[in-house]
Structures are given as C-alpha cells and as structure tokens.
Write an enzyme that holds these catalytic residues in place. Structure first.
Site, PDB file in Angstrom:
ATOM      1  N   ASN A 532       0.953  -1.395  -0.121  1.00 37.02           N
ATOM      2  CA  ASN A 532      -0.021  -0.205  -0.107  1.00 37.02           C
ATOM      3  C   ASN A 532       0.888   1.089  -0.012  1.00 37.02           C
ATOM      4  O   ASN A 532       0.374   2.421  -0.350  1.00 37.02           O
ATOM      5  CB  ASN A 532      -0.927   0.017   1.364  1.00 37.02           C
ATOM      6  N   TYR A 533       1.937   1.201   0.451  1.00 42.01           N
ATOM      7  CA  TYR A 533       2.790   2.537   0.666  1.00 42.01           C
ATOM      8  C   TYR A 533       4.076   2.587  -0.193  1.00 42.01           C
ATOM      9  O   TYR A 533       4.755   3.598  -0.115  1.00 42.01           O
ATOM     10  CB  TYR A 533       3.238   2.880   2.073  1.00 42.01           C
ATOM     11  N   LEU A 534       4.572   1.364  -0.572  1.00 39.07           N
ATOM     12  CA  LEU A 534       5.755   1.374  -1.261  1.00 39.07           C
ATOM     13  C   LEU A 534       5.611   1.257  -2.734  1.00 39.07           C
ATOM     14  O   LEU A 534       5.180   0.493  -3.267  1.00 39.07           O
ATOM     15  CB  LEU A 534       6.723   0.161  -1.015  1.00 39.07           C
TER      16      LEU A 534
END
EC number: 5.6.2.1
Length: 575
Positions: A532-534
């Site tokens: 979700n964030y990388l």
C-alpha cells in the site's frame, strides 16, 4: 541480445503500452459499461450431528439452531488465545445470548459453565479429514471452485473482461479485530441479499437475487470502482466487492497514487521550510497546524479522522491527540528535547515512540499543553478538515496518506542503497530487502501479534540448522581425509569433497539467514507497507539491478497487482 530476443522484448513492450494507452481515465476513474453476476453468499448453516454434544454445568444441553451456530464459532476458536481474553468472552456471551431462545437464556447464565470441548474436537477431526481427502475428492472441490470462478469471478467493464478480487461474501463468525480491540468477540452477522447494494450500468443485465429475496438497492454509479457493497454490523463500516488488483482500472489508480507521491518529492523541501517558518507564527492555529504537519511528515502519523458515532475504541490520529498521549522530556537517554508518544492508533494498535524533535517543536508543545487537563486536545485549534484544506493549498492532491506513501518509498530506496552488499548471495540480499521493508513498517507502525505457531516453527528451523551444522562438520572431516589421501595418489576425491563442503555451507547460510529474518519479523507486518505504501517500481528496479528473481519479493497475487510496475520499471529507476 539475439535478434529473436529483441523481437520478444519489442512485442512485450508494444503489448504493455497498448494496454496502458488504449484506455486511460485522466478525468478521474469513470467507466462507461459494467456488468457482473453479483456475489456468492456464504452457504447456509448445517446443524451438528446428534453425537456432537454441548455441555452446560456438566450436563448435555440441546441448543436451538441459531444458538448452536454461534456456539460453533466459539468452539472453532477454543485453542486460540482470543477465547481467554476477558473482553472477547464478554462480548461473545452478550451477542450469543441475543441468539438464544428465552428458555436457553434462563438456563445459560455463565460462559464459564459452558463446555465446547466436544464441538471443538469435532471440528478438529473435520479439519484432519479434509487433509486426508483422496485425490478424487480434492479434484471435485477444485472443479466446483473453478465453476464458481468462471461464473462469478469475472465482470465486463468497458468491453474488457476483468477479474473480480473477492466475489464471495464473508461468512458469519466472531470479530477478532487487531490489537486490543474493544469489540473483539462480537458476532459478525450473516450477510443477506437485503443488505446488498449492486452497482452496474443502466444498460447491463442486473444480476438476479437468490429466489425469495431482493437486493437492498441497485445503483448505477460510474464514478466508483466497486461492484457490490454492504454495511457490516460491528463497526458500521462499508465493505466492497472490487476488481482484482491486476485489473486495468486498479493499475491506473495505483500508478496515480505513486505519481502523486513523486510530485510531493519535488516540493517537499519547500513545504518543510514553510512549516518550520510557521512554528514561529503569531497565530496559535498556524503553529499547531505546523507542528501537526511536522509529525505527519517525520513520524508518518495518520491525520486522525473523526470516529463514527457509537464507536467505542479510543483511537486517535495526529489531529485528535490529547495532552495525556504525550510526555515531554528536556533530556532523555542522552538526547535533548524528546517527545514520548503513547496512544491507540488505527485498529487499536498501540503507538509508542520516544522521538527527539527540534527545539522549537518542543517549546511549542510545552505552550500547547499549558493550563490543560490530560483529557484536553493537544491541538485544540486544529481538526482534520482544517489540515486537509491546508495540504490541498500546498499541493493539489496532497493528503496525510500521500506523505506516508512518499516517506515510506523514500525510506525504502535509501535503506536499499545502504544495506545491499554487491558481494552478498541472493538469500543475504533478500534479507537486506526485508530489513529495508521492515524500516518502513516500523515508521508506519505496522505491528502484528507474533504468530501462534512462531515458537514451534523457530524450533523446527533451529533443528534444521543444528542438523546442517553436523552435516557440515562431517563433510569437513571427509575433506580433510581426502586431502591427506591426495598427497599419496592423485584423484578427484578431494575436489568433490570440497564442492560438497561449499554446497553445505551455502545451505547452512540460507537457513541462518531465514532464521534471522523470521525472528526480526516476529512482531512487524511487512505486507501492509509493501502493498500500500511502497512504490513497486523501487522493488522491481532493485531486483533487476541485482539479479533477484521478482517472485522472491512478490508472490503471484502481488505480481498480478503490480504488473504495470514490473513492466515499466527500469534498473536505474529513482522514486
């Protein structure tokens, strides 16, 4: 490359770019046509066989069908630590009693007098029986799953057949939650067609509800990407059936998210300079906003949206921090101006951190806390609406989540540069990748409880390591003996023994790296940040640069989700 290889690469590139350019959604995600078959509901409850007994206060008691079904949820979890937690037991018993008949309620007044052992043993036996199924029985189940997938697992969106991610409605059960969630143990009720909102295009064939039922609503909203939605009863949150992560529209949304974070990279220095200047503002509102933004940037805190009415979990984010959630230490552990955070974040996961901050931030926090009670708001002149409007003014599309995505991706890229040793073998490089990922997970406070089987799996792994060490010692003794023989007569024996030693040394190192990795990951959830964030292009570029097979980093489902990144990322990609 040979000409044939170049031909393959060219065809692949053309295919990817055709997929990408054929249909973009530049004005936001909007589809023109959507048709699907609706959801697959959980099968109805099948009562337990007569020989499976429930005991209350030492006596056999026959339960009504509704009460028995809820009792089976608890019985299936009997060996889990959840069923020992007071809040879990209290919530379960309260909701279970709602499903009982009046006679059952008058009899069953104490959970401690309930004996679910026989039920639990029955379900364990069923699990074991499934493991022992014949090849033919397994094949029959596989064929039925494939039939359901073929019928319900695909939709048509804008003339393309797209895979659906989760076409099966979750069955009823007991809510577990994460961390020490105050609602753990409550009954997740069975979802019925009357709870379901269907989303499709007006000119499509609306999926029929099961016989004797009707849908809650049929909607035609082309500005959303969900196909089916309903509201669950525990927290009142909306659940969705969505497209598979590998779909065109999902890939587009992913790409847009990471591109927004990359835009932040170009102006983040300007934004940081601005909030540092705002620490000195004459307006208290501006100072509080600037300190909150500093925390969101430096610590990857969530903004802290207001909770739904009736929400009992005392969870907070940056804007809703209270005075009791922080302690100020002018000096602590040899560091100056330390802020100690202790609060429940999203999903009731505890956030505990001791962070040295800049002097002006520290002084401002002292000012914000003056003449306030522990239960008072730390940022009493700030809320998420004010903060979000300010973020939009700083950069179009900027949110607290964009900051998290930016800082997570930048952290991964920097950590990979620092930790990757060019001389390491593949297992050691993968350990470095996981350590870089772990730094991000720690930044984002992605914790988990140690797996129930952790100790057992570590013992098994240690046994393998010990056995491999013994094997290596034996191989080294044999090599030494072979070298002694080689002085007398020339042969290939010592060469073969040397190769054997090298092979076992590599196997031992692989096991030891695996043990280190598993121990370090015990209480950290790597997948949340990874998915979700990388920015996946960072991971793909790292794999390409160091010759790491992409499947060592992403499993099959994750490779489908990030297909766009796998084909686009180059070895020298910079976030």
């Amino acid at each position: 490359n040979s000409l044939s290889q170049q031909g393959v690469l060219c065809r692949r590139y053309v295919t990817v770019m055709s997929w990408w350019e054929e249909e973009r959604y530049p004005e936001g995600i909007k589809w023109k046509f959507l048709e699907h078959k609706g959801p697959v509901f959980a099968p109805p409850y099948e009562p337990l066989p007569e020989n499976v007994k429930f005991y209350y206060d030492g006596k056999v008691m026959k339960l009504s069908t509704k009460a028995e079904e809820v009792a089976t949820f608890f019985a299936k979890m009997l060996d889990h630590e959840y069923t020992t937690k007071e809040i879990f037991r209290k919530n379960f018993f309260k909701d279970w009693r709602k499903e009982m008949t009046s006679e059952e309620k008058s009899t069953i007044t104490s959970l401690s007098k309930c004996d679910f052992t026989h039920m639990s043993q029955y379900f364990k036996a069923q699990t074991e029986a499934r493991k022992q199924m014949s090849k033919e029985e397994k094949q029959k189940i596989k064929e039925e799953n494939e039939r359901l997938l073929k019928e319900y697992g695909y939709c048509v969106m804008d003339n393309h057949k797209e895979r659906i991610a989760n076409f099966k409605i979750e069955p009823p059960g007991l809510f577990r939650g994460r961390g020490n969630h105050p609602k753990m143990g409550m009954l997740k009720r069975r979802i019925m067609p009357e709870d379901i909102i269907i989303n499709c295009s007006k000119d499509s064939k609306v999926p029929p509800p099961p016989p004797g039922h009707k849908w809650k609503e049929v909607r035609h909203d082309n500005k959303v990407t969900w196909l089916v939605s309903w509201t669950e009863n525990i927290q009142g949150s909306i659940k969705y059936i969505m497209l598979n992560p590998s779909s065109r529209i999902k890939g587009e949304k992913d790409w847009q998210k990471y591109e927004t974070a990359r835009r932040l990279k170009k102006c983040v220095d300007k934004i940081r300079n601005q909030y540092r200047e705002d620490w000195k503002s004459k307006e208290m509102k501006v100072r509080q906003r600037a300190v909150a933004l500093y925390f969101i940037d430096k610590l990857a805190l969530r903004a802290g949206n207001e909770k739904e009415e009736g929400e009992t979990a005392d969870t907070v984010g940056c804007c809703s921090l209270r005075v009791e959630h922080i302690k100020l230490h002018p000096e602590l552990d040899g560091q100056e101006y330390v802020v100690e955070f202790d609060f429940l974040g999203k999903d009731s996961i505890r956030y505990y951190n001791k962070v040295p901050v800049e002097k002006r931030v520290f002084k401002n926090l002292q000012l914000f806390m003056e003449n306030k009670q522990p239960e008072d708001d730390l940022f009493d002149r700030l809320n998420t609406s004010i903060l979000n409007k300010h973020l939009q003014d700083l950069m179009e599309g900027l949110t607290a989540k964009v900051f998290r995505t930016y800082n997570a991706s930048i952290t991964l890229q920097q950590q990979l540069k620092e930790l990757t040793n060019p001389d390491d073998n593949i297992p050691a490089k993968i350990l470095s990748y996981n350590r870089a990922n772990r730094a991000v997970a720690i930044l984002c406070n992605h914790q988990r409880a140690p797996p129930k089987t952790f100790e057992k799996s570590m013992m098994n792994l240690q046994s393998k390591i010990d056995a491999k060490k013994e094997q290596l010692a034996d191989a080294r003794r044999e090599l030494k003996s072979a070298k002694a023989d080689a002085k007398v007569r020339r042969d290939e024996k010592s060469k073969n023994k040397k190769k054997a030693v090298q092979r076992i040394e590599e196997q031992l190192m692989k096991l030891e790296v695996q043990a280190t990795d598993r121990e370090e990951n015990k209480q950290i959830a790597l997948s949340t940040s990874k998915l979700n964030y990388l920015d996946p292009r960072i991971s793909v570029a790292w794999c390409k640069k160091w010759g790491i097979p992409i499947e060592k980093i992403y499993n099959k489902t994750q490779r489908e989700k990030f297909a766009w990144a796998i084909d686009m990322a180059e070895e020298d990609y910079e976030f």
